[in-house]
Every structure is written in structure tokens, then in C-alpha cells.
Write a protein that holds these residues in place. Structure first.
Motif, PDB file in Angstrom:
ATOM      1  N   LYS A 256       0.617  -1.007  -0.086  1.00 58.56           N
ATOM      2  CA  LYS A 256      -0.062  -0.016  -0.024  1.00 58.56           C
ATOM      3  C   LYS A 256       0.858   1.121   0.182  1.00 58.56           C
ATOM      4  O   LYS A 256       0.716   2.281  -0.655  1.00 58.56           O
ATOM      5  CB  LYS A 256      -0.957  -0.036   1.144  1.00 58.56           C
ATOM      6  CG  LYS A 256      -1.795   1.083   1.173  1.00 58.56           C
ATOM      7  CD  LYS A 256      -2.736   1.056   2.441  1.00 58.56           C
ATOM      8  CE  LYS A 256      -3.868   2.247   2.585  1.00 58.56           C
ATOM      9  NZ  LYS A 256      -4.740   2.343   3.708  1.00 58.56           N
ATOM     10  N   GLU A 257       1.694   1.154   0.886  1.00 62.09           N
ATOM     11  CA  GLU A 257       2.917   2.456   1.071  1.00 62.09           C
ATOM     12  C   GLU A 257       3.491   2.661  -0.507  1.00 62.09           C
ATOM     13  O   GLU A 257       3.920   3.788  -0.904  1.00 62.09           O
ATOM     14  CB  GLU A 257       3.921   2.354   1.976  1.00 62.09           C
ATOM     15  CG  GLU A 257       3.303   2.501   3.453  1.00 62.09           C
ATOM     16  CD  GLU A 257       4.365   2.441   4.415  1.00 62.09           C
ATOM     17  OE1 GLU A 257       5.432   1.630   4.131  1.00 62.09           O
ATOM     18  OE2 GLU A 257       4.250   2.812   5.624  1.00 62.09           O
TER      19      GLU A 257
ATOM     20  N   ASN B  69       1.107   4.019  -2.852  1.00 66.19           N
ATOM     21  CA  ASN B  69       0.679   5.403  -2.684  1.00 66.19           C
ATOM     22  C   ASN B  69       2.092   6.341  -3.320  1.00 66.19           C
ATOM     23  O   ASN B  69       2.025   7.205  -3.887  1.00 66.19           O
ATOM     24  CB  ASN B  69       0.663   5.614  -1.324  1.00 66.19           C
ATOM     25  CG  ASN B  69      -0.914   5.325  -0.903  1.00 66.19           C
ATOM     26  OD1 ASN B  69      -1.815   4.967  -1.634  1.00 66.19           O
ATOM     27  ND2 ASN B  69      -0.901   4.923   0.663  1.00 66.19           N
ATOM     28  N   THR B  70       3.259   5.464  -2.918  1.00 67.70           N
ATOM     29  CA  THR B  70       4.625   6.399  -3.384  1.00 67.70           C
ATOM     30  C   THR B  70       4.539   6.551  -4.989  1.00 67.70           C
ATOM     31  O   THR B  70       4.827   7.488  -5.354  1.00 67.70           O
ATOM     32  CB  THR B  70       5.687   5.728  -2.900  1.00 67.70           C
ATOM     33  OG1 THR B  70       5.770   5.786  -1.359  1.00 67.70           O
ATOM     34  CG2 THR B  70       6.840   6.404  -3.224  1.00 67.70           C
ATOM     35  N   ILE B  71       4.273   5.473  -5.582  1.00 65.14           N
ATOM     36  CA  ILE B  71       4.322   5.377  -6.895  1.00 65.14           C
ATOM     37  C   ILE B  71       3.286   6.417  -7.560  1.00 65.14           C
ATOM     38  O   ILE B  71       3.749   7.079  -8.421  1.00 65.14           O
ATOM     39  CB  ILE B  71       4.099   3.885  -7.483  1.00 65.14           C
ATOM     40  CG1 ILE B  71       5.416   2.951  -7.329  1.00 65.14           C
ATOM     41  CG2 ILE B  71       3.991   3.760  -8.912  1.00 65.14           C
ATOM     42  CD1 ILE B  71       5.060   1.694  -7.435  1.00 65.14           C
ATOM     43  N   GLN B  72       1.936   6.362  -7.024  1.00 61.48           N
ATOM     44  CA  GLN B  72       1.096   7.276  -7.710  1.00 61.48           C
ATOM     45  C   GLN B  72       1.590   8.636  -7.238  1.00 61.48           C
ATOM     46  O   GLN B  72       1.221   9.494  -8.238  1.00 61.48           O
ATOM     47  CB  GLN B  72      -0.175   7.061  -6.661  1.00 61.48           C
ATOM     48  CG  GLN B  72      -0.691   5.643  -7.278  1.00 61.48           C
ATOM     49  CD  GLN B  72      -2.129   5.307  -6.295  1.00 61.48           C
ATOM     50  OE1 GLN B  72      -2.392   5.855  -5.218  1.00 61.48           O
ATOM     51  NE2 GLN B  72      -2.709   4.350  -6.961  1.00 61.48           N
TER      52      GLN B  72
ATOM     53  N   GLU C  14      10.895  -2.726  -6.765  1.00 56.52           N
ATOM     54  CA  GLU C  14      10.722  -3.117  -5.450  1.00 56.52           C
ATOM     55  C   GLU C  14       9.138  -3.388  -5.111  1.00 56.52           C
ATOM     56  O   GLU C  14       8.924  -3.991  -3.924  1.00 56.52           O
ATOM     57  CB  GLU C  14      11.146  -2.162  -4.573  1.00 56.52           C
ATOM     58  CG  GLU C  14      12.483  -1.875  -4.529  1.00 56.52           C
ATOM     59  CD  GLU C  14      12.951  -0.841  -3.781  1.00 56.52           C
ATOM     60  OE1 GLU C  14      12.135  -0.317  -2.924  1.00 56.52           O
ATOM     61  OE2 GLU C  14      14.393   0.073  -3.542  1.00 56.52           O
ATOM     62  N   GLU C  15       8.326  -3.168  -5.859  1.00 52.10           N
ATOM     63  CA  GLU C  15       6.936  -3.483  -5.777  1.00 52.10           C
ATOM     64  C   GLU C  15       6.699  -4.933  -5.214  1.00 52.10           C
ATOM     65  O   GLU C  15       6.906  -6.031  -6.203  1.00 52.10           O
ATOM     66  CB  GLU C  15       6.021  -3.158  -6.756  1.00 52.10           C
ATOM     67  CG  GLU C  15       4.600  -3.275  -6.417  1.00 52.10           C
ATOM     68  CD  GLU C  15       3.839  -2.477  -7.644  1.00 52.10           C
ATOM     69  OE1 GLU C  15       2.519  -2.453  -7.415  1.00 52.10           O
ATOM     70  OE2 GLU C  15       4.268  -1.974  -8.466  1.00 52.10           O
ATOM     71  N   PRO C  16       6.419  -5.322  -4.217  1.00 53.05           N
ATOM     72  CA  PRO C  16       6.022  -6.945  -3.797  1.00 53.05           C
ATOM     73  C   PRO C  16       4.899  -7.423  -4.437  1.00 53.05           C
ATOM     74  O   PRO C  16       3.946  -6.749  -4.995  1.00 53.05           O
ATOM     75  CB  PRO C  16       5.958  -6.900  -2.266  1.00 53.05           C
ATOM     76  CG  PRO C  16       5.232  -5.579  -2.039  1.00 53.05           C
ATOM     77  CD  PRO C  16       6.009  -4.617  -3.113  1.00 53.05           C
ATOM     78  N   THR C  17       4.867  -8.760  -4.820  1.00 52.22           N
ATOM     79  CA  THR C  17       3.777  -9.523  -5.246  1.00 52.22           C
ATOM     80  C   THR C  17       2.845  -9.729  -4.100  1.00 52.22           C
ATOM     81  O   THR C  17       3.260 -10.194  -2.965  1.00 52.22           O
ATOM     82  CB  THR C  17       4.224 -10.993  -5.672  1.00 52.22           C
ATOM     83  OG1 THR C  17       5.227 -10.699  -6.810  1.00 52.22           O
ATOM     84  CG2 THR C  17       3.053 -11.719  -6.433  1.00 52.22           C
TER      85      THR C  17
END
Length: 316
Positions: A51-52, A55-58, A307-310
Motif C-alpha cells: 500500500k505504501e 501510494n509512493t508510486i502514485q 521493489e513493488e512486492p507480489t
């Protein structure tokens, strides 16, 4: 009796085995429960991290898109300012709006390489005036603005003679060696009703400063012609110029009015040219900074996406 004892022992054994099996099952159950709880914790942590990161990517995408839009606006402004700057430079180089003789001298007449080398430039190009006082200063300096400053009297005599002989127009020239420096300007108190001393609103380059000081030494800027005429009675030694460009000379001569088509102001062009150069330089810097910001955001976005986890599936 033996049979009963054997049966009793078998029952006791079965009971013990059942107890052991139940204890083993409980241990296994507890172990599985702990694993489930640990996996639930891991899943919760990963979901929080996901979620973090999302949000950071967005937010980084939003910043990138906003920066890209700002960059487009800056590039548009820069193109417009640079285009206007180039046009203005061409106009000033050609001498549009100047007397024909002045234009011909600036072009170098029949010997451009030599004559241009002896030209310091127009008086208008060597002074800076606050925009709200341009009309007043133009009126006060009058034809001096279009005067060409030359290095020596010999060149002045030559170019004026060529203008006359070849009928190439008229011009005002100022030989540098004849421009005597004043011993100083005695400043009296500003009369009540004055806006400013004209000399205080002009920033001159050293080679034209004596001329500007001489012409403007007793010129007072006022709001309107009525104020000028009122003050003239008590200050006959002063000349007055209004913010609109009307003049009341030391000798009491009034200059004013306007034609249907006013000639383009050389001083305004010079002022605009200086402002455009500053603006273009500032915009150039802003464009480079914005491009660097967008590149930093792009790299950060790519790093975050790697780094975005699955997402973790809940245990069954």
C-alpha cells in the motif's frame, strides 16, 4: 482372570496411545497455528508495504506528470521570449525607427569595418530607466537618445561629411573626446509637488554619464502639466517633464501632444531587450532544473516499481 487382566492392559495401552496421539496432534495443531499467525503477520506487513509503495508510486507519477506540464509551459514561454528577443535584436541592429542618417552611420556607411570600430553606440543603448519613467526621460532627453557616441572628433567630422555629400540623411553624433565631465551636480531640495529628479531615475554607462548629467541636471519629474506650470513660477531655473512626456523647458517653452501613429520608442525597446535577456536566462535555468527533476522522478519511479512486492495469498 488372566483374560480380564489382558483386556485391562490393552485398554490402558490404547488409552495411553490415544493420549499420546492427541498430544502429538495438539503439538502439530499449535505449530500450524503459529505458522498461520506468522504468515498472517507477514501478509499484513507485505500488504502494508504494498500500500505504501503504491501510494509512493502514485505520488511520484503525479509529481512527474505535474513537472512535465510545468516543463512544457516553461519551454513554451522560453520559445516565445527567445523569439521576441531575436526579433527585437534584429530591429535594433537595423535601426528601425531611427533617423535615416543614424541608420546609415550604424551600418558603417561605405567602410563598415573601420567606421563600426569607432562607434560606441546609441545613447539610448547606454542608459537604463525604470519602466514607469520611460516616457518622462525620453521627453527630457529628446534627440539625445538617438545620438551616436563616437570615439573621436575626426570620425564625427568624416561621417557627417559623408551624410551631407551623399545625401544619406541626418544624424546626431557625440565625439567622446568632446564630452566633458561635469564638476558635479548641485542638488537643491525637491519642490513640493515633484515626483523625482529625472537624473535619479536614469542609470548611465560611464561613457554617456557626462551627457546625461548635463541634460538632466535641473529636470524635475511631475505628475501633470498643471503642476509643472504652477512650480515654474517659483522655480524658473528648472525644467519640468510629466509622467506622460510633456515638457516645460527652462525657457518656458511647452512641448506636448501626440500624433495618430507614434514612432516606436527606442528606449522602450532597449528596456524590453534587457528584460527579455534576463527572462530568457532565467527560463533556461528553470528548464534545465525541471528536466533534471523529471529525470530524477523517472529513475525513482522505476526503482519503486522494481521493489513493488507480489501480493501474498491468504493461507488455506
Amino acid at each position: 482372570m488372566a483374560t480380564d487382566r489382558q483386556r485391562h492392559e490393552a485398554l490402558a495401552h490404547d488409552k495411553q496411545s490415544a493420549v499420546q496421539a492427541r498430544e502429538a496432534s495438539q503439538v502439530e495443531f499449535d505449530h500450524l497455528q503459529r505458522q498461520i499467525e506468522e504468515l498472517e503477520t507477514v501478509r499484513a506487513e507485505l500488504e502494508h508495504k504494498l500500500k505504501e509503495l503504491t501510494n509512493t508510486i502514485q505520488e511520484q507519477r503525479r509529481q512527474r506528470d505535474a513537472a512535465s506540464e510545468e516543463l512544457n509551459n516553461l519551454q513554451r514561454q522560453l520559445t516565445q521570449r527567445r523569439s521576441r528577443l531575436e526579433v527585437l535584436q534584429q530591429i535594433l541592429e537595423k535601426g528601425e525607427g531611427l533617423e535615416l542618417g543614424t541608420q546609415n552611420i550604424l551600418k558603417g556607411l561605405d567602410d563598415p569595418d573601420r567606421i563600426k570600430g569607432g562607434i560606441r553606440g546609441l545613447v539610448a543603448s547606454a542608459i537604463e530607466v525604470e519602466p514607469q519613467f520611460i516616457s518622462a526621460i525620453e521627453a527630457a532627453l529628446r534627440d539625445h537618445l538617438q545620438a551616436i557616441v563616437l570615439n573621436h572628433t575626426s570620425l564625427a567630422d568624416e561621417v557627417l561629411q559623408k551624410l551631407t555629400d551623399q545625401r544619406l540623411g541626418k544624424a546626431a553624433v557625440i565625439p567622446q573626446d568632446l564630452m566633458l565631465r561635469n564638476g558635479g551636480t548641485e542638488r537643491q531640495f525637491m519642490p513640493n509637488g515633484g515626483v523625482a529628479w529625472a537624473l535619479d531615475k536614469v542609470k548611465s554607462q560611464p561613457h554617456v554619464q557626462p551627457l546625461v548629467e548635463h541634460v538632466l541636471r535641473n529636470v524635475l519629474i511631475v505628475d501633470d502639466l498643471q503642476t509643472a506650470m504652477r512650480l515654474k513660477r517659483d522655480h524658473p531655473d528648472l525644467a519640468f517633464v510629466t509622467l506622460k512626456g510633456e515638457v516645460l523647458t527652462e525657457h518656458g517653452v511647452l512641448h506636448g501632444g501626440a500624433g495618430k501613429e507614434e514612432a516606436a520608442s527606442t528606449l522602450r525597446r532597449e528596456t524590453e531587450l534587457r528584460e527579455l535577456r534576463v527572462q530568457v536566462e532565467a527560463l533556461d535555468i528553470q528548464v534545465v532544473e525541471k528536466e533534471m527533476l523529471i529525470e530524477d522522478l523517472r529513475m525513482a519511479l522505476e526503482e519503486q516499481q522494481r521493489e513493488e512486492p507480489t501480493p501474498v495469498m491468504p493461507p488455506r
